[in-house]
Design an enzyme around this catalytic site. Sequence first.
Site, PDB file in Angstrom:
ATOM      1  N   SER A 142       0.888  -1.167   0.000  1.00 50.07           N
ATOM      2  CA  SER A 142       0.000   0.000   0.000  1.00 50.07           C
ATOM      3  C   SER A 142       0.925   1.215   0.000  1.00 50.07           C
ATOM      4  CB  SER A 142      -0.822  -0.007   1.287  1.00 50.07           C
ATOM      5  OG  SER A 142      -1.389   1.262   1.543  1.00 50.07           O
ATOM      6  N   TYR A 155      -2.399  -0.964  10.486  1.00 51.76           N
ATOM      7  CA  TYR A 155      -2.284  -1.158   9.029  1.00 51.76           C
ATOM      8  C   TYR A 155      -0.934  -0.659   8.525  1.00 51.76           C
ATOM      9  CZ  TYR A 155      -3.940  -1.077   4.122  1.00 51.76           C
ATOM     10  OH  TYR A 155      -4.105  -1.278   2.766  1.00 51.76           O
TER      11      TYR A 155
HETATM   12  P1  NAD Z   1     -11.362  -6.345  -0.085  1.00 51.26           P
HETATM   13  O1  NAD Z   1     -11.968  -6.113   1.255  1.00 51.26           O
HETATM   14  O2  NAD Z   1     -12.185  -6.078  -1.299  1.00 51.26           O
HETATM   15  O3  NAD Z   1     -10.838  -7.853  -0.173  1.00 51.26           O
HETATM   16  C1  NAD Z   1     -10.098  -8.425   0.873  1.00 51.26           C
HETATM   17  C2  NAD Z   1      -9.978  -9.917   0.653  1.00 51.26           C
HETATM   18  O4  NAD Z   1      -9.275 -10.489   1.758  1.00 51.26           O
HETATM   19  C3  NAD Z   1     -11.329 -10.637   0.590  1.00 51.26           C
HETATM   20  O5  NAD Z   1     -11.254 -11.696  -0.345  1.00 51.26           O
HETATM   21  C4  NAD Z   1     -11.481 -11.198   2.003  1.00 51.26           C
HETATM   22  O6  NAD Z   1     -12.318 -12.337   2.078  1.00 51.26           O
HETATM   23  C5  NAD Z   1     -10.041 -11.555   2.322  1.00 51.26           C
HETATM   24  N1  NAD Z   1      -9.793 -11.632   3.763  1.00 51.26           N
HETATM   25  C6  NAD Z   1      -9.848 -10.625   4.663  1.00 51.26           C
HETATM   26  N2  NAD Z   1      -9.588 -11.090   5.891  1.00 51.26           N
HETATM   27  C7  NAD Z   1      -9.361 -12.425   5.758  1.00 51.26           C
HETATM   28  C8  NAD Z   1      -9.047 -13.471   6.662  1.00 51.26           C
HETATM   29  N3  NAD Z   1      -8.900 -13.265   7.982  1.00 51.26           N
HETATM   30  N4  NAD Z   1      -8.896 -14.708   6.173  1.00 51.26           N
HETATM   31  C9  NAD Z   1      -9.046 -14.953   4.857  1.00 51.26           C
HETATM   32  N5  NAD Z   1      -9.339 -14.005   3.950  1.00 51.26           N
HETATM   33  C10 NAD Z   1      -9.500 -12.768   4.412  1.00 51.26           C
HETATM   34  O7  NAD Z   1     -10.025  -5.510  -0.086  1.00 51.26           O
HETATM   35  P2  NAD Z   1      -9.131  -4.835  -1.252  1.00 51.26           P
HETATM   36  O8  NAD Z   1      -9.348  -3.381  -1.201  1.00 51.26           O
HETATM   37  O9  NAD Z   1      -9.293  -5.567  -2.531  1.00 51.26           O
HETATM   38  O10 NAD Z   1      -7.693  -5.079  -0.628  1.00 51.26           O
HETATM   39  C11 NAD Z   1      -6.833  -6.115  -1.057  1.00 51.26           C
HETATM   40  C12 NAD Z   1      -5.426  -5.793  -0.612  1.00 51.26           C
HETATM   41  O11 NAD Z   1      -5.007  -4.554  -1.201  1.00 51.26           O
HETATM   42  C13 NAD Z   1      -5.267  -5.618   0.905  1.00 51.26           C
HETATM   43  O12 NAD Z   1      -4.059  -6.178   1.333  1.00 51.26           O
HETATM   44  C14 NAD Z   1      -5.228  -4.112   1.063  1.00 51.26           C
HETATM   45  O13 NAD Z   1      -4.542  -3.728   2.226  1.00 51.26           O
HETATM   46  C15 NAD Z   1      -4.516  -3.691  -0.194  1.00 51.26           C
HETATM   47  N6  NAD Z   1      -4.747  -2.295  -0.574  1.00 51.26           N
HETATM   48  C16 NAD Z   1      -5.992  -1.856  -0.857  1.00 51.26           C
HETATM   49  C17 NAD Z   1      -6.151  -0.513  -1.213  1.00 51.26           C
HETATM   50  C18 NAD Z   1      -7.505   0.048  -1.539  1.00 51.26           C
HETATM   51  O14 NAD Z   1      -7.590   1.275  -1.676  1.00 51.26           O
HETATM   52  N7  NAD Z   1      -8.546  -0.750  -1.696  1.00 51.26           N
HETATM   53  C19 NAD Z   1      -5.060   0.339  -1.265  1.00 51.26           C
HETATM   54  C20 NAD Z   1      -3.810  -0.153  -0.963  1.00 51.26           C
HETATM   55  C21 NAD Z   1      -3.666  -1.485  -0.627  1.00 51.26           C
END
Ligand code: NAD
Length: 260
Positions: A142, A155
């Site tokens: 991130s 985080y």
């Molecule tokens: P999201 O909430 O859409 O998806 C998260 C996924 O992780 C889901 O499939 C969920 O089921 C799974 N998950 C969460 N906790 C879990 C657990 N305890 N056991 C098993 N599975 C679990 O999130 P996203 O926005 O697609 O984020 C994905 C990654 O990208 C994350 O690591 C997040 O930190 C990173 N990220 C997201 C953003 C953003 O703006 N959305 C920005 C930077 C980084």
Amino acid sequence: MLKGRNALVTGSTSGIGRGIAEALAEQGANVMLHGLGDPGEIAACCIALRERCGVTVLHSDLDLRYTENVEALTRYALDAFGSVEILVNNAGIQHVAPIEQFPVDKWNDILATNLSASFHTIRTLSAQMKQAGWGRIINMGSAHALVASPFKSAYVAAKHGLAGLTKAVALELASSGVTVNTICPGYVLTPLVEKQIPDTMKARNMTREQVEQDVLLAAQPTKRFVSIRELADLAVFLCSDQARSITGTSLSVDGGWTAQ
Ligand code: NAD
């Protein structure tokens, strides 16, 4: 390009992970989807991807907060595919609160899911990648792996840790054909971001519109959310042979956020 490769993408039932898993399948890789969600919807997604791309698509819903589950996940992927050449550590959660009120259980869950689970998947899958002489490990960082924001102590700590883990493991695997990198997105409008808007409204006493404009996109000079496709395409590139010299890096896809 990835025909015959097998990929495990954690947290791929939603958002960024799902986009990456689909892009890898489009390139011919067999994929193990992983993550929580409605079983019927996930089964339908597996069938649709299998039919569209002609690859094997499996799913596991193991909860990554627990070490034994992470070990069971990688064992399942190895048993099912015989080998795993592409590992995308993407599962992640967020919680927004001032440090004095930060719930201890949220700290533990975030560290376990966003950081320790990646240690366990890498720990249990890297030996067979090394032996095969080819592998790709992509950790989902991130902008918060590089810079901080208030109210996101767990985080930010976990994502900075992930960037450090990436560097250490990249050095250990450098001569074996296995690359290890962190992708560092700015804000992407996925369920994870949707969920933190109400908490940020509360923590900062703001409206939803103020949170979107003055908090989320305030940091992103391009003033637009990063798209899932942009991240998925980068992941596919990292899996190509042209990317074999890219290792140990944090690749920012953040609209200029961390240039400031
Ligand atoms: P999201 O909430 O859409 O998806 C998260 C996924 O992780 C889901 O499939 C969920 O089921 C799974 N998950 C969460 N906790 C879990 C657990 N305890 N056991 C098993 N599975 C679990 O999130 P996203 O926005 O697609 O984020 C994905 C990654 O990208 C994350 O690591 C997040 O930190 C990173 N990220 C997201 C953003 C953003 O703006 N959305 C920005 C930077 C980084």
